[in-house]
Design a protein around this motif. Structure first.
Motif, PDB file in Angstrom:
ATOM      1  N   ASP A  70       0.828  -1.206   0.000  1.00 27.96           N
ATOM      2  CA  ASP A  70       0.000   0.000   0.000  1.00 27.96           C
ATOM      3  C   ASP A  70       0.864   1.258   0.000  1.00 27.96           C
ATOM      4  O   ASP A  70       0.587   2.213  -0.730  1.00 27.96           O
ATOM      5  CB  ASP A  70      -0.946   0.007   1.199  1.00 27.96           C
ATOM      6  N   ILE A  71       1.904   1.261   0.797  1.00 33.37           N
ATOM      7  CA  ILE A  71       2.809   2.411   0.862  1.00 33.37           C
ATOM      8  C   ILE A  71       3.517   2.591  -0.474  1.00 33.37           C
ATOM      9  O   ILE A  71       3.649   3.710  -0.975  1.00 33.37           O
ATOM     10  CB  ILE A  71       3.818   2.236   2.015  1.00 33.37           C
ATOM     11  N   LEU A  72       3.970   1.498  -1.058  1.00 34.52           N
ATOM     12  CA  LEU A  72       4.642   1.551  -2.348  1.00 34.52           C
ATOM     13  C   LEU A  72       3.706   2.095  -3.432  1.00 34.52           C
ATOM     14  O   LEU A  72       4.090   2.970  -4.214  1.00 34.52           O
ATOM     15  CB  LEU A  72       5.158   0.162  -2.733  1.00 34.52           C
ATOM     16  N   ALA A  73       2.472   1.617  -3.457  1.00 28.41           N
ATOM     17  CA  ALA A  73       1.503   2.089  -4.458  1.00 28.41           C
ATOM     18  C   ALA A  73       1.243   3.580  -4.301  1.00 28.41           C
ATOM     19  O   ALA A  73       1.179   4.314  -5.297  1.00 28.41           O
ATOM     20  CB  ALA A  73       0.197   1.301  -4.336  1.00 28.41           C
ATOM     21  N   GLU A  74       1.109   4.042  -3.065  1.00 32.10           N
ATOM     22  CA  GLU A  74       0.878   5.472  -2.838  1.00 32.10           C
ATOM     23  C   GLU A  74       2.061   6.311  -3.294  1.00 32.10           C
ATOM     24  O   GLU A  74       1.892   7.430  -3.763  1.00 32.10           O
ATOM     25  CB  GLU A  74       0.567   5.729  -1.367  1.00 32.10           C
ATOM     26  N   ALA A  75       3.267   5.771  -3.163  1.00 29.73           N
ATOM     27  CA  ALA A  75       4.456   6.502  -3.591  1.00 29.73           C
ATOM     28  C   ALA A  75       4.576   6.547  -5.117  1.00 29.73           C
ATOM     29  O   ALA A  75       5.092   7.517  -5.673  1.00 29.73           O
ATOM     30  CB  ALA A  75       5.706   5.852  -2.993  1.00 29.73           C
ATOM     31  N   LEU A  76       4.084   5.517  -5.796  1.00 22.77           N
ATOM     32  CA  LEU A  76       4.279   5.408  -7.240  1.00 22.77           C
ATOM     33  C   LEU A  76       3.124   5.966  -8.075  1.00 22.77           C
ATOM     34  O   LEU A  76       3.340   6.428  -9.187  1.00 22.77           O
ATOM     35  CB  LEU A  76       4.486   3.937  -7.625  1.00 22.77           C
ATOM     36  N   LEU A  77       1.911   5.881  -7.552  1.00 23.24           N
ATOM     37  CA  LEU A  77       0.738   6.301  -8.317  1.00 23.24           C
ATOM     38  C   LEU A  77       0.217   7.629  -7.788  1.00 23.24           C
ATOM     39  O   LEU A  77       0.037   7.794  -6.578  1.00 23.24           O
ATOM     40  CB  LEU A  77      -0.358   5.237  -8.231  1.00 23.24           C
ATOM     41  N   SER A  78      -0.053   8.542  -8.693  1.00 15.55           N
ATOM     42  CA  SER A  78      -0.535   9.861  -8.284  1.00 15.55           C
ATOM     43  C   SER A  78      -2.013   9.810  -7.908  1.00 15.55           C
ATOM     44  O   SER A  78      -2.742   8.896  -8.321  1.00 15.55           O
ATOM     45  CB  SER A  78      -0.333  10.870  -9.420  1.00 15.55           C
ATOM     46  N   ASP A  79      -2.451  10.804  -7.152  1.00 18.28           N
ATOM     47  CA  ASP A  79      -3.875  10.917  -6.832  1.00 18.28           C
ATOM     48  C   ASP A  79      -4.693  11.013  -8.112  1.00 18.28           C
ATOM     49  O   ASP A  79      -5.791  10.464  -8.203  1.00 18.28           O
ATOM     50  CB  ASP A  79      -4.136  12.135  -5.951  1.00 18.28           C
ATOM     51  N   HIS A  80      -4.157  11.715  -9.104  1.00 20.74           N
ATOM     52  CA  HIS A  80      -4.847  11.853 -10.394  1.00 20.74           C
ATOM     53  C   HIS A  80      -5.066  10.481 -11.039  1.00 20.74           C
ATOM     54  O   HIS A  80      -6.161  10.170 -11.496  1.00 20.74           O
ATOM     55  CB  HIS A  80      -4.041  12.763 -11.323  1.00 20.74           C
ATOM     56  N   GLU A  81      -4.013   9.657 -11.075  1.00 21.05           N
ATOM     57  CA  GLU A  81      -4.140   8.315 -11.652  1.00 21.05           C
ATOM     58  C   GLU A  81      -5.165   7.482 -10.885  1.00 21.05           C
ATOM     59  O   GLU A  81      -6.008   6.815 -11.481  1.00 21.05           O
ATOM     60  CB  GLU A  81      -2.789   7.581 -11.627  1.00 21.05           C
ATOM     61  N   LEU A  82      -5.082   7.529  -9.566  1.00 21.36           N
ATOM     62  CA  LEU A  82      -5.968   6.716  -8.736  1.00 21.36           C
ATOM     63  C   LEU A  82      -7.418   7.180  -8.792  1.00 21.36           C
ATOM     64  O   LEU A  82      -8.335   6.386  -8.604  1.00 21.36           O
ATOM     65  CB  LEU A  82      -5.474   6.706  -7.292  1.00 21.36           C
TER      66      LEU A  82
END
Length: 183
Positions: free
Chosen positions: A91-103
């Motif tokens: 979860d931490i890794l995904a938050e670091a790699l994917l932007s709020d815009h993408e998500l």
């Protein structure tokens, strides 16, 4: 467990291990990817599907050239980014790699993979980011990429990412919705 890497593979590519070794990797993909495997069970990203354009594409094409030079692919399609991580860190890794815009625009899944080493190019994440952001500013890469491949067995290396030419359905172990979807 994984054995030590030879400094050079029989093909001359640095840090490409033998054909029998495998790695447990995780990738974060839009959920629609699960429906895009072809009749042979292969998902190969497309430039249109990834919507990578401009200077972003120049940087990604640089990585594709490295995959070709290391004989990890014969295509010119975008790579798949994956990571070796503990499940509790995903979860931490995904938050670091994917932007709020993408998500906020797409549903994402975490895909767990078991991948033969012969398909993996491991690179230093920090060095990739330096090259990528420099390319975004200048629109060019004046580098041969010889530094790109890293030996994951080497002590004191920075965060390592795994770059794949594609995903085979037979590599997929599990798929789970990404927990922290932003809406």
């Amino acid at each position: 467990m994984r054995k030590k890497f030879a400094k050079r593979s029989p093909r001359g590519s640095p840090y490409v291990a033998s054909r029998t070794r495998i790695a447990r990797l995780f990738t974060f993909q839009k959920s629609c990817v699960l429906d895009l495997f072809d009749s042979e069970g292969r998902y190969v990203p497309t430039w249109e599907g990834t919507r990578i354009r401009g200077n972003h594409r120049i940087a990604y094409e640089f990585v594709v050239r490295q995959l070709r030079q290391m004989e990890l692919t014969r295509t010119d399609t975008p790579p798949v980014w994956a990571y070796e991580a503990e499940p509790k860190e995903l979860d931490i890794l995904a938050e670091a790699l994917l932007s709020d815009h993408e998500l906020s625009r797409s549903e994402y899944v975490t895909i767990e993979l078991i991948v033969p080493e012969k398909f993996i190019l491991r690179t230093a994440y920090g060095a990739w980011c330096e090259l990528y952001f420099s390319c975004l500013e200048t629109g060019e890469i004046s580098d041969d990429g010889s530094w790109l491949a890293v030996d994951p067995e080497q002590e004191n290396h920075e965060t390592v990412q795994a770059i794949l030419p594609h995903i085979l359905r037979s590599w997929v172990v599990t798929t789970k919705p990404l927990r922290h979807q932003h809406t």
